[in-house]
Design a protein around this motif. Sequence first.
Motif, PDB file in Angstrom:
ATOM      1  N   PHE A 180       0.863  -1.177   0.000  1.00 31.86           N
ATOM      2  CA  PHE A 180       0.000   0.000   0.000  1.00 31.86           C
ATOM      3  C   PHE A 180       0.898   1.224   0.000  1.00 31.86           C
ATOM      4  CE2 PHE A 180       0.610  -1.338   4.411  1.00 31.86           C
ATOM      5  CZ  PHE A 180       0.994  -0.171   5.050  1.00 31.86           C
ATOM      6  N   PRO A 181       0.381   2.371  -0.466  1.00 36.39           N
ATOM      7  CA  PRO A 181       1.220   3.570  -0.484  1.00 36.39           C
ATOM      8  C   PRO A 181       1.540   4.028   0.940  1.00 36.39           C
ATOM      9  CG  PRO A 181      -0.937   3.975  -1.523  1.00 36.39           C
ATOM     10  CD  PRO A 181      -0.932   2.573  -1.014  1.00 36.39           C
ATOM     11  N   GLU A 182       2.801   4.275   1.168  1.00 38.18           N
ATOM     12  CA  GLU A 182       3.240   4.734   2.479  1.00 38.18           C
ATOM     13  C   GLU A 182       3.693   6.183   2.364  1.00 38.18           C
ATOM     14  OE1 GLU A 182       5.841   1.771   4.566  1.00 38.18           O
ATOM     15  OE2 GLU A 182       5.569   0.709   2.666  1.00 38.18           O
ATOM     16  N   ALA A 183       3.116   7.018   3.204  1.00 40.71           N
ATOM     17  CA  ALA A 183       3.492   8.434   3.188  1.00 40.71           C
ATOM     18  C   ALA A 183       4.919   8.580   3.709  1.00 40.71           C
ATOM     19  CB  ALA A 183       2.532   9.237   4.053  1.00 40.71           C
ATOM     20  N   ASP A 207      -1.582   4.769   8.537  1.00 41.88           N
ATOM     21  CA  ASP A 207      -1.564   4.316   7.139  1.00 41.88           C
ATOM     22  C   ASP A 207      -1.757   2.808   7.061  1.00 41.88           C
ATOM     23  OD1 ASP A 207      -1.123   6.869   6.175  1.00 41.88           O
ATOM     24  OD2 ASP A 207       0.986   6.531   5.650  1.00 41.88           O
ATOM     25  N   ALA A 208      -1.022   2.074   7.901  1.00 49.10           N
ATOM     26  CA  ALA A 208      -1.078   0.613   7.870  1.00 49.10           C
ATOM     27  C   ALA A 208      -2.453   0.105   8.286  1.00 49.10           C
ATOM     28  CB  ALA A 208       0.007   0.036   8.779  1.00 49.10           C
ATOM     29  N   ALA A 209      -3.024   0.681   9.333  1.00 47.78           N
ATOM     30  CA  ALA A 209      -4.342   0.250   9.795  1.00 47.78           C
ATOM     31  C   ALA A 209      -5.412   0.544   8.756  1.00 47.78           C
ATOM     32  CB  ALA A 209      -4.678   0.935  11.124  1.00 47.78           C
ATOM     33  N   ALA A 210      -5.344   1.721   8.128  1.00 50.94           N
ATOM     34  CA  ALA A 210      -6.334   2.091   7.116  1.00 50.94           C
ATOM     35  C   ALA A 210      -6.234   1.188   5.889  1.00 50.94           C
ATOM     36  CB  ALA A 210      -6.147   3.553   6.712  1.00 50.94           C
ATOM     37  N   ALA A 211      -5.015   0.837   5.499  1.00 53.18           N
ATOM     38  CA  ALA A 211      -4.816   0.042   4.282  1.00 53.18           C
ATOM     39  C   ALA A 211      -5.137  -1.436   4.474  1.00 53.18           C
ATOM     40  CB  ALA A 211      -3.379   0.192   3.797  1.00 53.18           C
ATOM     41  N   THR A 212      -4.929  -1.951   5.683  1.00 55.18           N
ATOM     42  CA  THR A 212      -5.058  -3.396   5.896  1.00 55.18           C
ATOM     43  C   THR A 212      -6.265  -3.788   6.748  1.00 55.18           C
ATOM     44  OG1 THR A 212      -3.703  -3.378   7.913  1.00 55.18           O
ATOM     45  CG2 THR A 212      -2.541  -3.641   5.788  1.00 55.18           C
ATOM     46  N   GLY A 213      -6.817  -2.833   7.494  1.00 51.44           N
ATOM     47  CA  GLY A 213      -7.895  -3.172   8.411  1.00 51.44           C
ATOM     48  C   GLY A 213      -7.413  -3.906   9.652  1.00 51.44           C
ATOM     49  N   LEU A 214      -6.096  -3.979   9.840  1.00 45.40           N
ATOM     50  CA  LEU A 214      -5.531  -4.683  10.994  1.00 45.40           C
ATOM     51  C   LEU A 214      -5.064  -3.692  12.055  1.00 45.40           C
ATOM     52  CD1 LEU A 214      -3.232  -7.241   9.123  1.00 45.40           C
ATOM     53  CD2 LEU A 214      -5.379  -7.761  10.325  1.00 45.40           C
ATOM     54  N   VAL A 252      -5.818   1.021  16.233  1.00 42.66           N
ATOM     55  CA  VAL A 252      -6.828   0.004  15.993  1.00 42.66           C
ATOM     56  C   VAL A 252      -7.852   0.615  15.029  1.00 42.66           C
ATOM     57  CG1 VAL A 252      -8.600  -1.447  17.056  1.00 42.66           C
ATOM     58  CG2 VAL A 252      -6.477  -0.956  18.295  1.00 42.66           C
ATOM     59  N   PRO A 253      -8.083  -0.023  13.864  1.00 42.58           N
ATOM     60  CA  PRO A 253      -9.031   0.561  12.899  1.00 42.58           C
ATOM     61  C   PRO A 253     -10.368   0.882  13.565  1.00 42.58           C
ATOM     62  CG  PRO A 253      -7.911  -1.324  11.944  1.00 42.58           C
ATOM     63  CD  PRO A 253      -7.538  -1.297  13.397  1.00 42.58           C
ATOM     64  N   GLY A 254     -10.805   2.115  13.395  1.00 44.13           N
ATOM     65  CA  GLY A 254     -12.066   2.554  13.979  1.00 44.13           C
ATOM     66  C   GLY A 254     -12.046   2.615  15.490  1.00 44.13           C
ATOM     67  N   GLY A 255     -10.847   2.590  16.067  1.00 40.30           N
ATOM     68  CA  GLY A 255     -10.760   2.552  17.526  1.00 40.30           C
ATOM     69  C   GLY A 255      -9.685   3.449  18.077  1.00 40.30           C
ATOM     70  N   ALA A 256      -9.054   2.952  19.107  1.00 43.64           N
ATOM     71  CA  ALA A 256      -8.113   3.760  19.878  1.00 43.64           C
ATOM     72  C   ALA A 256      -6.772   3.942  19.176  1.00 43.64           C
ATOM     73  CB  ALA A 256      -7.887   3.112  21.238  1.00 43.64           C
ATOM     74  N   GLU A 257      -6.134   5.045  19.516  1.00 44.31           N
ATOM     75  CA  GLU A 257      -4.751   5.307  19.121  1.00 44.31           C
ATOM     76  C   GLU A 257      -3.952   5.505  20.399  1.00 44.31           C
ATOM     77  OE1 GLU A 257      -5.399   7.568  14.833  1.00 44.31           O
ATOM     78  OE2 GLU A 257      -4.683   8.725  16.543  1.00 44.31           O
TER      79      GLU A 257
END
Length: 196
Positions: free
Chosen positions: A36-39, A56-63, A126-131
């Motif tokens: 996936f594109p990495e900024a 970036d990683a969470a948005a691209a992979t859903g993990l 966490v996608p859709g969750g905490a940072e």
Amino acid sequence: MKVLLATRNAGKLVELRRMLDGVPLEVLGLADVPEFPEAPETGATFAENALAKARDAAAATGLPSVADDSGLTVDALNGMPGVLSARWAGRHGDDAANLELLLGQLEDVPDERRRAAFVCAAALVVPGGAETVVHGEWTGRIVRAPRGTNGFGYDPIFVPDGEERTSAELSAEEKDAASHRGRAMRALLPHLQALA
């Protein structure tokens, strides 16, 4: 549950996997997921860069994704190379050139003024969750010539406080127990265990 360690640095991936050994999570690296594109790392702080990579990683992979940004801060260089540590000599990841440049810059600096610290910010998104962002620091000094073959980056010229050996002369277990990345990952561990 899978968690992604968002790094292409083989040395970091080995360290991070070793530190998370025993956590009931399947640990993946960037080579285990579709590209996936990495900024680019443009943050002014380690925390900004770590968060950007994890987002970036969470948005691209859903993990759930862990990323770290770390580097060396040298007192005599006003905290540099800092966030520029991996590309201090101009080319990203050229450890030999980075070491040579840094040692050249410190050539006339007396031993008592060669204080430094490795600094790490680690982020979990966490996608859709905490940072979550945590920090670790490992203080020491810069020696005049590289010693040791363990580790990577600036390890061969960094002697931690209380040691006579460089970080590159320590065993993996010794380094994990004391290092900036080890401290940051231990601070992140309860958040990762909560995912499992």
